[in-house]
Write a protein that holds these residues in place. Sequence first.
Motif, PDB file in Angstrom:
ATOM      1  N   ASN A   3       0.825  -1.211   0.000  1.00  0.00           N
ATOM      2  CA  ASN A   3       0.000   0.000   0.000  1.00  0.00           C
ATOM      3  C   ASN A   3       0.855   1.256   0.000  1.00  0.00           C
ATOM      4  O   ASN A   3       0.503   2.250  -0.638  1.00  0.00           O
ATOM      5  CB  ASN A   3      -0.958   0.013   1.195  1.00  0.00           C
ATOM      6  CG  ASN A   3      -2.154  -0.889   0.987  1.00  0.00           C
ATOM      7  OD1 ASN A   3      -2.486  -1.235  -0.150  1.00  0.00           O
ATOM      8  ND2 ASN A   3      -2.793  -1.275   2.075  1.00  0.00           N
ATOM      9  N   SER A   4       1.980   1.223   0.721  1.00  0.00           N
ATOM     10  CA  SER A   4       2.863   2.394   0.757  1.00  0.00           C
ATOM     11  C   SER A   4       3.452   2.676  -0.625  1.00  0.00           C
ATOM     12  O   SER A   4       3.665   3.835  -0.987  1.00  0.00           O
ATOM     13  CB  SER A   4       3.980   2.197   1.785  1.00  0.00           C
ATOM     14  OG  SER A   4       4.762   1.066   1.465  1.00  0.00           O
ATOM     15  N   ASP A   5       3.688   1.628  -1.421  1.00  0.00           N
ATOM     16  CA  ASP A   5       4.174   1.820  -2.792  1.00  0.00           C
ATOM     17  C   ASP A   5       3.105   2.496  -3.645  1.00  0.00           C
ATOM     18  O   ASP A   5       3.405   3.413  -4.417  1.00  0.00           O
ATOM     19  CB  ASP A   5       4.567   0.482  -3.427  1.00  0.00           C
ATOM     20  CG  ASP A   5       5.775  -0.151  -2.769  1.00  0.00           C
ATOM     21  OD1 ASP A   5       6.643   0.593  -2.260  1.00  0.00           O
ATOM     22  OD2 ASP A   5       5.848  -1.401  -2.762  1.00  0.00           O
ATOM     23  N   GLU A   7       0.738   4.444  -2.629  1.00  0.00           N
ATOM     24  CA  GLU A   7       0.640   5.847  -2.193  1.00  0.00           C
ATOM     25  C   GLU A   7       1.808   6.663  -2.732  1.00  0.00           C
ATOM     26  O   GLU A   7       1.631   7.817  -3.143  1.00  0.00           O
ATOM     27  CB  GLU A   7       0.558   5.957  -0.667  1.00  0.00           C
ATOM     28  CG  GLU A   7      -0.808   5.655  -0.119  1.00  0.00           C
ATOM     29  CD  GLU A   7      -1.903   6.502  -0.766  1.00  0.00           C
ATOM     30  OE1 GLU A   7      -1.779   7.749  -0.829  1.00  0.00           O
ATOM     31  OE2 GLU A   7      -2.890   5.920  -1.238  1.00  0.00           O
ATOM     32  N   TYR A   8       2.995   6.076  -2.717  1.00  0.00           N
ATOM     33  CA  TYR A   8       4.175   6.757  -3.268  1.00  0.00           C
ATOM     34  C   TYR A   8       3.923   7.128  -4.730  1.00  0.00           C
ATOM     35  O   TYR A   8       4.143   8.268  -5.143  1.00  0.00           O
ATOM     36  CB  TYR A   8       5.419   5.871  -3.142  1.00  0.00           C
ATOM     37  CG  TYR A   8       6.588   6.393  -3.917  1.00  0.00           C
ATOM     38  CD1 TYR A   8       7.399   7.393  -3.386  1.00  0.00           C
ATOM     39  CD2 TYR A   8       6.877   5.907  -5.200  1.00  0.00           C
ATOM     40  CE1 TYR A   8       8.473   7.892  -4.110  1.00  0.00           C
ATOM     41  CE2 TYR A   8       7.939   6.402  -5.920  1.00  0.00           C
ATOM     42  CZ  TYR A   8       8.743   7.390  -5.379  1.00  0.00           C
ATOM     43  OH  TYR A   8       9.795   7.894  -6.106  1.00  0.00           O
TER      44      TYR A   8
END
Length: 120
Positions: A3-5, A7-8
């Motif tokens: 998920n952080s990818d 968002e990035y």
Amino acid sequence: MKNSDFEYFRNLLRNMREEIQQKGENTIEDMTEDREMYADPADRASAESDRAFILRLRDRDRKLIYKIDQALDRIDEGSFGICDECGEDISIPRLKARPVTTLCIKCKSRQEQQEAMQGD
């Protein structure tokens, strides 16, 4: 992909879009303000050539905005980072280099080879 990818890449794409839109707005302002009269035809031709070049760049930017919007849609749909050809994951380094890509490096290389062979 985590998920952080996602968002990035969502933030990266949004920032790219905003930057491109700002360049477009600046171009419009510059062209509106830049209504100089040129006594020398060579100066006028040079200025017209420069304007035409800038407009071609903005047209490329317009096309890139379309690709950015498609990439943002793929993030929302959950298909971002998956190759359209083979269905494999596209590597993070490739996505960082070209976040609007829809092909992994192997499929893109194959596509470029086919285009080169057809161009001969």
